[in-house]
Structure formats: C-alpha cells, structure tokens
Design an enzyme around this catalytic site. Structure first.
Site, PDB file in Angstrom:
ATOM      1  N   ASP A   8       0.790  -1.242   0.000  1.00 60.66           N
ATOM      2  CA  ASP A   8       0.000   0.000   0.000  1.00 60.66           C
ATOM      3  C   ASP A   8       0.825   1.297   0.000  1.00 60.66           C
ATOM      4  OD1 ASP A   8      -1.864  -1.980   0.249  1.00 60.66           O
ATOM      5  OD2 ASP A   8      -2.790  -1.240   2.064  1.00 60.66           O
ATOM      6  N   LYS A 106      -7.113  -4.726  -3.280  1.00 62.42           N
ATOM      7  CA  LYS A 106      -7.902  -5.274  -2.173  1.00 62.42           C
ATOM      8  C   LYS A 106      -8.837  -4.213  -1.625  1.00 62.42           C
ATOM      9  CE  LYS A 106      -4.243  -4.076   1.064  1.00 62.42           C
ATOM     10  NZ  LYS A 106      -4.989  -3.135   1.920  1.00 62.42           N
ATOM     11  N   CYS A 151      -2.226  -3.117   7.566  1.00 63.42           N
ATOM     12  CA  CYS A 151      -2.092  -3.949   6.366  1.00 63.42           C
ATOM     13  C   CYS A 151      -0.832  -4.793   6.348  1.00 63.42           C
ATOM     14  CB  CYS A 151      -2.252  -3.083   5.123  1.00 63.42           C
ATOM     15  SG  CYS A 151      -3.948  -2.449   5.005  1.00 63.42           S
TER      16      CYS A 151
HETATM   17  C1  VGL Z   1      -4.723   0.575   5.722  1.00 64.18           C
HETATM   18  C2  VGL Z   1      -6.280   1.441   7.147  1.00 64.18           C
HETATM   19  C3  VGL Z   1      -7.239   1.392   6.170  1.00 64.18           C
HETATM   20  C4  VGL Z   1      -3.306   0.135   5.499  1.00 64.18           C
HETATM   21  C5  VGL Z   1      -5.664   0.521   4.727  1.00 64.18           C
HETATM   22  O1  VGL Z   1      -2.827   0.123   4.344  1.00 64.18           O
HETATM   23  O2  VGL Z   1      -2.647  -0.219   6.515  1.00 64.18           O
HETATM   24  N1  VGL Z   1      -5.034   1.020   6.931  1.00 64.18           N
HETATM   25  N2  VGL Z   1      -6.919   0.940   4.958  1.00 64.18           N
END
Ligand code: VGL
Ligand code: ZN
Length: 206
Positions: A8, A106, A151
C-alpha cells in the site's frame, strides 16, 4: 525463491494524503533500494469503492477512529481514502513502479475491509496473490510498506498461515499508531507467529 511484497505505498498514506501514516516518506528510499535485491516484486493497492463500509463518512454520526460492527466484524472507521481511480489511490510518485511485476488490489467489496493483501478481514475471499506466488515457486516473502499495525501485520500473519516464510523489513515500515505502541506490538505479534524481523541493510543479494 524470494519475492518482495510492497504494501500500500499509495499517496493517501503519505503526509498530505487522506490517511497519513507518520514518517511514511522514510520508507520510499528503503523500498527503492530493496528492489535491487529481488527478481520478483509484487505490490498491493488499497482500492475502495466510494461507498466503502470502512469510511466513517458512509455511516450516520460516525467519526474516524470509532469502531463499528460491519457485517459481523469489528471495523475501525477511517477517513475516505484510496478510492478507486483517484490520485490518492495511486502509487506514490517517489516509488520506482517500473520494477513492479504484478499488482493485487484489495478492499473492493463495500461490505468488508481487507487489510491483508491475501484475504479480506473475514477470510471470505482471496485476492489471488497467494496462489499466484505459489505458481511462481515463491517460498519466502519479504514485506515492507504501510501501515505496520494494519495492512502489513495482516499480510504477514496470513503469509505465515499460507505456509510462506515471512520476513519483515522493519525500517521499510511505519505504523498508524492510533494507540501508542500499536506498531511495536504488531512487530512483536508477527515475530511471535514466526516472521523474521530484519533491516533493509541485511537483505540477501538478488
Ligand atoms: C490501511 C487502514 C485502512 C493500510 C488501509 O494500508 O494499513 N489502513 N486501509
Ligand atoms: Zn483502506
């Protein structure tokens, strides 16, 4: 065989983004240098529809940080982030994306969140990344990215459940730390389950 998994690294998780992770910028040079050590590089991308159930704005009288029940699972509410096709959902421009072999997205189902790059939070559906990596004969996964306490943690724990060896590149990760110590506790949890914690300077040669 080894693979590097970038979790991410999208604009919304960086300093001027919608869900900024403190010190996130510091992982970019680590990520770019780590890529020199791998023949296979895979990235995950948080990729939500605008009506996603993890967004506080989609629930009456709810604010980010609160926890609700979302279809039977506890769900931390977040600011609107990583909406499909938006600037915030794209990879940070400081990341050398030309070296990424495959991207798995995702969090696309509005009714359930997906912290892990392998499964949604209820383990109801797979993203396909685990099977794909096994098809490529990958046995060892080296993780870095954002955020350590969400994540990255979920991905590493699922990787171990799937039978991969999991390595956490600690200096390539940063946490949200909604509660102080969350990231540190996440690292301890990953290590307890069998992940090996390393630093980018100790990566094996390509
Ligand atoms: C994430 C919170 C919401 C992450 C993704 O990438 O850790 N955290 N969506
Ligand atoms: Zn998200």
């Amino acid at each position: 065989m080894n693979a590097l998994i970038l979790i991410d690294l999208q604009f919304d998780f960086f300093n001027e983004g919608a869900l900024p992770v403190p010190e996130a910028e510091q992982v970019l040079p680590v990520a770019n240098r780590a890529m020199d050590h791998f023949g296979l590089i895979v990235a995950s991308q948080d990729w939500h529809p605008a009506n996603h159930g993890s967004f506080a704005a989609n629930h009456w009288w709810r604010k980010p940080g609160q926890v609700i029940d979302l279809d039977g699972l506890p769900q931390v509410l977040w600011p609107i982030h990583c909406v499909q096709e938006t600037f915030g959902a794209s990879f940070h421009s400081g990341l050398d994306t030309s070296r990424i072999d495959r991207v798995f997205r995702k969090g696309t189902d509005p009714g359930i969140d997906s912290y892990s790059c392998f499964f949604d939070n209820g383990h109801r559906k797979s993203t396909g990344m685990g099977d794909w990596l096994k098809d490529q004969q990958v046995t060892d996964l080296y993780f870095l990215g954002l955020a350590t306490d969400y994540c990255v943690k979920s991905s590493v724990l699922d990787a171990l459940d799937l039978g991969f060896n999991a390595w956490l590149i600690e200096d390539g990760c940063r946490g949200v730390n909604l509660n102080p110590g969350d990231a540190e506790n996440a690292v301890a949890e990953m290590e307890k389950k069998g992940a090996r914690i390393i630093r980018s300077g100790d990566l094996p040669p390509a």
